[in-house]
Design a protein around this motif. Structure first.
Motif, PDB file in Angstrom:
ATOM      1  N   GLY A   1       1.230  -1.380  -0.071  1.00  0.00           N
ATOM      2  CA  GLY A   1      -0.160  -0.084   0.206  1.00  0.00           C
ATOM      3  C   GLY A   1       1.100   1.078   0.138  1.00  0.00           C
ATOM      4  O   GLY A   1       0.400   2.158  -0.212  1.00  0.00           O
ATOM      5  N   LYS A   2       2.049   1.243   0.330  1.00  0.00           N
ATOM      6  CA  LYS A   2       2.718   2.357  -0.145  1.00  0.00           C
ATOM      7  C   LYS A   2       3.465   2.211  -1.177  1.00  0.00           C
ATOM      8  O   LYS A   2       3.615   1.738  -2.076  1.00  0.00           O
ATOM      9  CB  LYS A   2       3.810   2.250   1.082  1.00  0.00           C
ATOM     10  N   PRO A   3       3.548   3.829  -1.652  1.00  0.00           N
ATOM     11  CA  PRO A   3       3.869   4.217  -3.111  1.00  0.00           C
ATOM     12  C   PRO A   3       5.785   3.608  -3.395  1.00  0.00           C
ATOM     13  O   PRO A   3       6.589   3.489  -2.464  1.00  0.00           O
ATOM     14  CB  PRO A   3       4.163   5.484  -2.744  1.00  0.00           C
ATOM     15  N   PHE A   4       6.152   2.642  -4.304  1.00  0.00           N
ATOM     16  CA  PHE A   4       7.069   2.336  -4.371  1.00  0.00           C
ATOM     17  C   PHE A   4       8.208   3.443  -4.258  1.00  0.00           C
ATOM     18  O   PHE A   4       7.953   4.828  -5.070  1.00  0.00           O
ATOM     19  CB  PHE A   4       7.473   1.070  -5.727  1.00  0.00           C
ATOM     20  N   SER A   5       9.564   3.099  -3.760  1.00  0.00           N
ATOM     21  CA  SER A   5      10.373   4.450  -3.868  1.00  0.00           C
ATOM     22  C   SER A   5      11.730   3.761  -3.276  1.00  0.00           C
ATOM     23  O   SER A   5      11.442   2.532  -3.720  1.00  0.00           O
ATOM     24  CB  SER A   5      10.456   5.417  -2.922  1.00  0.00           C
TER      25      SER A   5
ATOM     26  N   ALA B   1      13.678   3.653  -1.058  1.00  0.00           N
ATOM     27  CA  ALA B   1      14.012   3.628   0.775  1.00  0.00           C
ATOM     28  C   ALA B   1      12.584   2.237   0.816  1.00  0.00           C
ATOM     29  O   ALA B   1      13.131   1.751   1.433  1.00  0.00           O
ATOM     30  CB  ALA B   1      12.683   5.680   1.086  1.00  0.00           C
ATOM     31  N   VAL B   2      11.840   2.376  -0.249  1.00  0.00           N
ATOM     32  CA  VAL B   2      11.177   1.026   0.152  1.00  0.00           C
ATOM     33  C   VAL B   2      11.717   0.034  -0.099  1.00  0.00           C
ATOM     34  O   VAL B   2      11.213  -0.882   0.237  1.00  0.00           O
ATOM     35  CB  VAL B   2       9.392   0.803  -0.653  1.00  0.00           C
ATOM     36  N   GLU B   3      11.846  -0.181  -1.140  1.00  0.00           N
ATOM     37  CA  GLU B   3      13.244  -1.174  -1.801  1.00  0.00           C
ATOM     38  C   GLU B   3      14.213  -1.863  -0.849  1.00  0.00           C
ATOM     39  O   GLU B   3      14.652  -2.816  -0.598  1.00  0.00           O
ATOM     40  CB  GLU B   3      13.589  -0.886  -3.380  1.00  0.00           C
ATOM     41  N   ALA B   4      15.096  -0.218  -0.636  1.00  0.00           N
ATOM     42  CA  ALA B   4      16.058  -0.764   0.452  1.00  0.00           C
ATOM     43  C   ALA B   4      15.710  -1.130   1.841  1.00  0.00           C
ATOM     44  O   ALA B   4      16.361  -2.031   2.494  1.00  0.00           O
ATOM     45  CB  ALA B   4      16.624  -0.036   0.531  1.00  0.00           C
TER      46      ALA B   4
ATOM     47  N   VAL C   1       1.943   1.817  -6.662  1.00  0.00           N
ATOM     48  CA  VAL C   1       2.113   1.306  -5.459  1.00  0.00           C
ATOM     49  C   VAL C   1       2.146   0.322  -4.867  1.00  0.00           C
ATOM     50  O   VAL C   1       1.198  -0.303  -6.088  1.00  0.00           O
ATOM     51  CB  VAL C   1       0.501   1.756  -4.323  1.00  0.00           C
ATOM     52  N   VAL C   2       2.923  -0.366  -3.819  1.00  0.00           N
ATOM     53  CA  VAL C   2       3.194  -1.590  -3.513  1.00  0.00           C
ATOM     54  C   VAL C   2       1.965  -2.496  -3.445  1.00  0.00           C
ATOM     55  O   VAL C   2       1.054  -2.278  -2.557  1.00  0.00           O
ATOM     56  CB  VAL C   2       4.081  -1.992  -2.813  1.00  0.00           C
TER      57      VAL C   2
END
Length: 95
Positions: A41-45, A47-50, A88-89
């Protein structure tokens, strides 16, 4: 004479069959996507990948966007991050 032997060997090899396994391939113990559920539900970035790499312990990551062509090879140590049209994930999968 060698080409004839090679052709015969290839022909025999094509006729061989293997017994299918009764059990599906085992997933690597290191790929558990349940720990990443809080990031859906979070926008991919980056930081999300990391963070997904850190939490899962995997470094091989593939980001999959809608309509994107992806190979069907299964790599138990790879984390797939699925996104929707807005980036969005929507989920995480092993393979």
């Amino acid at each position: 004479m060698k080409p004839a032997i090679l052709i015969a060997a290839l022909a025999l090899g094509a006729c061989m069959t293997t017994k299918p396994s009764d059990s599906p391939p085992a997933l690597a113990d290191s790929c558990d996507t349940s720990i990443l559920a809080g990031m859906v539900g979070k926008p991919f970035s980056a930081a999300v990948e990391a963070e997904a790499k850190k939490q899962s312990g995997l470094t091989n990551v593939r980001v999959i966007r809608p309509g994107m062509a992806v190979t069907m090879d299964f790599q138990p140590g790879r984390l797939n991050i699925d996104l929707d049209e807005k980036g969005v994930v929507t989920g995480f999968r092993c393979g």
